[in-house]
Design an enzyme around this catalytic site. Structure first.
Site, PDB file in Angstrom:
ATOM      1  N   CYS A 112       0.853  -1.195   0.000  1.00 36.20           N
ATOM      2  CA  CYS A 112       0.000   0.000   0.000  1.00 36.20           C
ATOM      3  C   CYS A 112       0.884   1.238   0.000  1.00 36.20           C
ATOM      4  O   CYS A 112       1.309   1.716   1.050  1.00 36.20           O
ATOM      5  CB  CYS A 112      -0.937   0.014   1.200  1.00 36.20           C
ATOM      6  SG  CYS A 112      -2.125   1.357   1.095  1.00 36.20           S
ATOM      7  N   LEU A 113       1.191   1.704  -1.187  1.00 38.03           N
ATOM      8  CA  LEU A 113       1.985   2.924  -1.327  1.00 38.03           C
ATOM      9  C   LEU A 113       1.206   3.800  -2.297  1.00 38.03           C
ATOM     10  O   LEU A 113       0.958   3.388  -3.435  1.00 38.03           O
ATOM     11  CB  LEU A 113       3.378   2.572  -1.868  1.00 38.03           C
ATOM     12  CG  LEU A 113       4.349   3.744  -2.072  1.00 38.03           C
ATOM     13  CD1 LEU A 113       4.685   4.405  -0.747  1.00 38.03           C
ATOM     14  CD2 LEU A 113       5.637   3.253  -2.729  1.00 38.03           C
TER      15      LEU A 113
END
Lengths: 183, 448
Positions: A112-113
């Site tokens: 999750c970036l």
């Protein structure tokens, strides 16, 4: 374009001359832009890159991150990058190949970036992504969790989080999940 | 002149093709010859046999084109039948290209349509070189970008950087989404190419993974959760195949469970397909409008009977009806359609010497250049692992590294030092080796 018809004849001749030639490999605009990104890479000492398919396939590569501070100091984490022919219109697909106890990386390696998905912009580049990934290890963030349990522990009990990370990196169980040694 | 013409099946078309006019294209030569040539020589490729492709084939066949080919990799699905009017229920499962070609040939006498049931990448460049015009009825940026690169690869420039008309491969591109659509004419070297204006395409909507994992708020979030996160969790290592109905059903079932858990409405099987395969809603009449515009532009390009669209038409029927033509401009440094910087070299020049020369070249002034040639990385300044792998090339003649081709395209990236300012740049070069016979007549794309 009435000349078209004459051109047609000329093209036929060229095609005949061209018989027996090997098909020519074309480079997509995405490959060219990636070539630029890669040739301008300026990585911190903690990150390295490798090309499993050799020097002529830049579209698939791997990045190794060895954090030099924070909870993950001493660990080695491998990421795979898959770049599409319409890069940079579309962000590369990045997966973490090392199983890691981390609030923003799930056990399947999804990361999750924000810049990999909703906040990707064509002005960003491979260098930015690698710095972003590096940042996840120095500043894990419990507000955007992918691994819910790890995020809750980080938020409520940072000491326990630290020891969980140590245990996972050394190779062992955290709760029901087994982590392979990555130090 | 019209009176002298023999009676023709194309009576109405003859009014355009046989009579002179004032609003015609620059090289228009009306007459029977033009009409006959158009039928005999003009060869058009239709890329895609879906909603737009069916319309394009029908329209082109009815506009007097006799030599058509169509390429599409898909098979007919039940959900296509509401708008892809060449297909019947009994055709489900058959290749779209083959059925579309057959149906139009049955209906329009004298037209010959050759179908190609394969991916566009499966055809070599000679296949595409055979067509005078390429009409695109596609739904993806990737496919457009690919065809654009192919069409632009035929383009040659003279020594003054002017595009050579006989090497231009015009494209007509259509696209629709619901009530909206666009039609555009791309003449490489004259109009912007697809890559010059790729920024026109809005980025695809991507939900943050953590939203999917933690705080889904709508049906699409639940579907993407099942598709992107849950699938991997359960089927470790097995790739999700969007064309496998069992896989799709599994994602749908999981999305329903997820939606129930969070009290979210609206997950259906067709929405699941739509989200996962990124299907955009298609409306038959929008396809018809856009394809009709594309077919007419194709006729105008081929015959010169009228000036062409210049160069981008947008149609928006969402609120009322708005349509507009915008003349976009070329990116003069476009890596795909631009001329590139002409560089003449001796066959003995080594790669190292060449890199040094780029620093002095007045149009480049590029230092620390990395060089790539048709997918082969000849030299990379960074990262160290690639520098090491390519270093041995530095002492070799560039001519040898380029497979002894007398002239071809190279791409270089490096630091450009202009007006005491440094910036990073990526440039296209047209390299010509001096003293090789017959260079000027050689075909750049084929790389003879």
């Amino acid at each position: 374009m009435i000349k078209l018809f004459k051109v047609k004849e000329k093209q036929r001749e060229i095609a005949e001359n061209a018989n027996g030639k090997a098909p020519v490999k074309k480079q997509s605009a995405g490959e060219l832009r990636l070539h630029k990104d890669i040739s301008e890479l300026n990585l911190p000492k903690t990150c390295s890159i490798s090309f499993p398919n050799g020097k002529d396939d830049l579209m698939n590569f791997e990045v190794t991150i060895r954090p030099d501070e924070g909870y993950y100091l001493g660990g080695t984490f491998l990421f795979s990058f898959q770049v599409s022919p319409i890069y940079p219109h579309e962000a590369p697909k990045v997966k973490c190949k090392t199983k890691v106890y981390h609030p923003n990386i799930d056990l399947e390696g999804n990361v999750c970036l924000n810049i990999l998905r909703e906040d990707w912009k064509p002005v960003l580049n491979i260098n930015t992504i690698i710095y972003g990934l590096f940042h996840l290890f120095t500043q894990p963030n419990y507000e955007d969790p992918l691994n819910h349990d790890a995020a809750a522990v980080l938020r409520d009990n940072p000491k326990l989080f630290e020891s969980n990370v140590r245990r996972a990196m050394a190779g062992g169980y955290v709760g029901q999940t087994f982590f392979t040694r990555c130090m | 002149m019209a009176d002298a013409a023999p009676p023709s099946k194309s009576r109405d078309l003859d009014k355009l093709l046989l009579r002179p006019g004032n609003l015609v294209g620059p090289s228009f030569e009306p007459g029977v010859q033009l009409r006959d040539d158009l039928q005999e020589y003009a060869k058009v490729l239709v890329v895609g046999a879906g909603g737009l492709g069916c319309e394009l084939l029908k329209d082109l066949a009815l506009s007097g084109f006799k030599n058509l080919e169509v390429i599409d990799m898909d098979r007919i699905e039940v959900t296509n039948l509401n708008r892809q009017f060449l297909f019947r229920l009994e055709d489900v499962g058959k290749p779209k290209a083959e059925v579309a070609a057959k149906r139009v040939m049955e209906r329009v006498s004298g037209v010959n349509i050759v179908p190609h049931f394969c991916r566009i990448e499966d055809k070599d460049i000679e296949f595409y070189s055979d067509f005078n015009i390429i009409a695109l009825g596609l739904d993806s940026i990737e496919a457009r970008s690919y065809i654009n690169a192919v069409a632009c690869s035929f383009l040659e420039y003279d020594s003054d950087d002017n595009p050579r008309e006989e090497t231009m491969k015009p494209m007509v591109d259509g696209g629709t989404e619901g009530f909206k659509g666009h039609a555009r004419v791309i003449v490489p070297g004259v109009t912007p190419c697809f890559e010059c204006t790729i920024w026109l395409f809005p980025p695809q909507v991507k939900f943050p993974l953590c939203t999917l994992a933690e705080t889904p708020r709508n049906a699409a979030h639940c579907i993407e959760y099942a598709h992107l996160i849950k699938w991997d969790e359960v089927h470790s290592g097995k790739a999700f195949d969007p064309d496998n109905p069992d896989h799709m059903k599994w994602v749908y079932d999981e999305a329903v469970k997820r939606a129930e858990l969070f009290g979210i409405q609206g997950v259906t099987y067709s929405l699941t397909q739509g989200v996962v395969k990124n299907i955009i809603p298609a409306i038959a009449s929008t396809n018809a409008i856009i394809s009709a515009a594309c077919a007419l532009e194709t006729l105008k390009i081929a015959s010169g009977c009228s000036k062409t669209l210049s160069n981008y038409l947008t149609y928006n029927g969402v609120e009322g009806l708005h349509t507009k033509v915008t003349e976009f401009v070329k990116d003069k440094d476009c890596l795909v359609c631009g001329p590139g910087v002409l560089v003449e070299l001796d066959t003995t020049v080594t790669l190292q010497k060449f890199i040094d020369m780029l620093e002095e070249h007045p149009k480049l002034l590029m230092s620390k250049a990395s060089i790539t040639y048709r997918g082969k990385n000849l030299y990379m300044q960074a990262p160290p692992v690639l520098e090491e792998m390519t270093r041995s090339n530095l002492s070799l003649p560039l001519y040898d590294l380029m497979d002894k081709v007398p002239k071809d395209i190279l791409h270089v990236t490096g630091t450009i030092n202009k007006d005491n300012k440094k910036s990073s740049g990526l440039r296209k070069l047209r390299v010509i080796f001096k003293g090789i016979d017959g260079v000027t007549d050689m075909d750049m794309a084929g790389g003879a």
